[in-house]
Design an enzyme around this catalytic site. Sequence first.
Site, short mmCIF file in Angstrom:
data_model
loop_
_atom_site.label_atom_id
_atom_site.label_comp_id
_atom_site.label_asym_id
_atom_site.label_seq_id
_atom_site.Cartn_x
_atom_site.Cartn_y
_atom_site.Cartn_z
N GLU A 187 -6.74 -7.42 -0.89
CA GLU A 187 -7.13 -7.48 0.52
C GLU A 187 -8.57 -7.01 0.64
O GLU A 187 -8.97 -6.06 -0.02
CB GLU A 187 -6.31 -6.50 1.37
N GLU A 223 0.83 -1.20 0.00
CA GLU A 223 0.00 0.00 0.00
C GLU A 223 0.87 1.26 0.00
O GLU A 223 0.81 2.09 0.92
CB GLU A 223 -0.95 0.00 1.19
C1 GLA Z 1 -4.21 -2.45 4.77
C2 GLA Z 1 -2.82 -3.03 4.92
C3 GLA Z 1 -2.79 -4.23 5.82
C4 GLA Z 1 -3.69 -4.03 7.00
C5 GLA Z 1 -5.08 -3.72 6.55
C6 GLA Z 1 -6.06 -3.56 7.69
O1 GLA Z 1 -4.92 -2.97 3.74
O2 GLA Z 1 -2.22 -3.35 3.70
O3 GLA Z 1 -1.46 -4.40 6.22
O4 GLA Z 1 -3.19 -2.99 7.77
O5 GLA Z 1 -5.04 -2.51 5.87
O6 GLA Z 1 -7.34 -3.23 7.22
#
Ligand code: GLA
Length: 683
Positions: free
Chosen positions: A324, A167
């Site tokens: 995710e 991210e």
């Molecule tokens: C993001 C991050 C993860 C985690 C999630 C929690 O997507 O990439 O590492 O922190 O949020 O929702």
Amino acid sequence: MTLPFMDTAPHPRGARIAPRFAHEGIAFGCDYNPEQWSRETWREDMALMREAGVDLVAINIFGWAEIQRPDGSFDFTRLDEVVALLHESGIRINLGTGTSSPPPWLTTRHPEILPVVADGTTRYPGGRQAWCPSSPVFRAAALEVVEAVAQRYGDHDAVELWHVSNELGCHNVHCHCDVSAAAFRVWLERRYGTIDGLNAAWGTAFWSQRYTDWNEILTPRLTLSTRNPSQLLDYRRFSSDALLEYYRAEAAIIRRHSAKPITTNFMVTAHIDGMDYATWASDMDVIANDHYLDHRLPDPHGELSFAADLVRGLAGGAPWLLMEHSTGAVNWQPVNPAKAPGQMMRDTLVHVARGADAACFFQWRASLQGSEKYHSALLPHAGTDTAQWREVRELGTVIGALGEVQGSRVVADAAVLFSWPSWWATDAENSPSSAVGYLDQVHAAHRALRDAGITADVVDPERDLRGYRLIVVPGLHVVTDAAAERLREAVASGAHTLVTFFSGIVDEHDRVRPGGYPAPWRELLGVRVVEFTPTLPDAALTLASGAGARLWAERVVAVDAEIVDRFADGPARGLPALTRRAGEGGAGDAWYLATLLDGGDYTRLVSRIAEAAGLAPEAGAGRDVEVVRRKADDGTTWRFVINHGTEGVDIVVRGTDLVAGVSVDGATTIPGGTVGIFREERA
Ligand code: GLA
């Protein structure tokens, strides 16, 4: 010291058409953080992953402190074991480069890599992503890790995909340290060539802001008054570009050691606006996105569908990966609701319906410690004797049954235009109404289409738009000459369009285009807007037709357009609120809407224009029911019906129900709260 932008080419725009990612079937997976667990737990994890049908696992996302020692040496013992265990279990690996968060020994030794925020204060380690995107010191250290990881696992059979960092820009996109300021100047010099060019672009004749030397330019740190909006816009572009360039640096190293596809997880979502992913897309071998339902929004599910359609737009219509999402609650909103029974299944399948070829979660096993210990996971704290675990297994089975859908593309004849610069400029300081948020406009338009049963791609305005039958342009504030032309040529070739207020107001430098709004499309629409008259957030507006509206009115002159509706009250009482310029000679109709219509009225308007454009709504679709089709190259189609409501929905279908594994011939009911996925028999 080599700063970003000193030795690279300008960034291209556009989207990659063919992804190189080739998983068997729709991937079902998760982030896995074995650093947090013992070897005994790893073994149990493998068995349970197999039981659930998990077949793609992201590891080494936060691995740096686990694999590199302060003396610079690497210790891959534990990562090797995890890789081997996954491989033996037949689970494919989405391998993180591990560079997302520097270990404390690095930030202690090199505090200069820490990010500085707009008030000039430093942000310290102890959380995550504590690094400046432009820092050459951070970059050198991180690239050493990438080199070691790529060299070791580059052609490992189990590695299916590379996951660069994590991210990028989630927390650290806007850095204001001196190194960032120097990199910003390099970026500006490349963009404008001369200081006079920059002065013209930023309109520095205003408020005595004229620059005489590049060194006078700073990042837009906090000021006493509001800041120069053109500078802010360029700083946002620069910040996005700095991270993209960082991505490229990691990807270049991986490519030296591995032929596997490379990506990073985007955050196309309502609460992250830092990266202009339209400029990132063509660098990805496959587009991947992280998405979480946002309960701070009035319509979290509307935003989910919108985000999925936007991610598909970034992928040029090709399948993409949901890298995710969550089985239940997250931990980072003020209140974090759990998902209702059946909701995870529905939410996941909305993403698949809208083009995802992978359904992955954060994370495998719920953490016992750390900031995310109350975040849901595939395997909850309470273990396997839980409704959550049973739903996870059920989802794994359904995803396993959808393998044939993989690689197919969503059928969409409508488009909604979306751009990050418009988001940035609309939501900036000193706008006509701080109650007018860009995303609210875009979400409302998308929701109206969705409720009308029309599937839309959400696409960059500079893309070739010919081929769409209906193009909705909600509040597209920043319009470049190229974008202006793309819409004109699409309408000339037959697309119908609906443009809404506050569109086409400024050019790419945030400079107003004069002569009456929306200058680039005045002729196209046959209207001339001479004054904005926004209304207070709680004031309702009524149109002559009885339709309800709010937020915005304006003084519109219909120069060469039919007045379809007028403001019946409010500051623009009696003036046009909705106009239509009929297309001639094969061109589509061009509609202009000078306010924000209430939900049902907006849907009725969109249905009317869609019908004129020859678009048939999906039967059964509506407020609570999403109906989307995917189509394979050989012409096979699948219809996804996701019923979020409590009542059953009746549809007519001939084909095979992939979830139940039975054939269907004629009328069938999708009960409330459930999903139907049908391979349609070809006529
Ligand atoms: C993001 C991050 C993860 C985690 C999630 C929690 O997507 O990439 O590492 O922190 O949020 O929702």
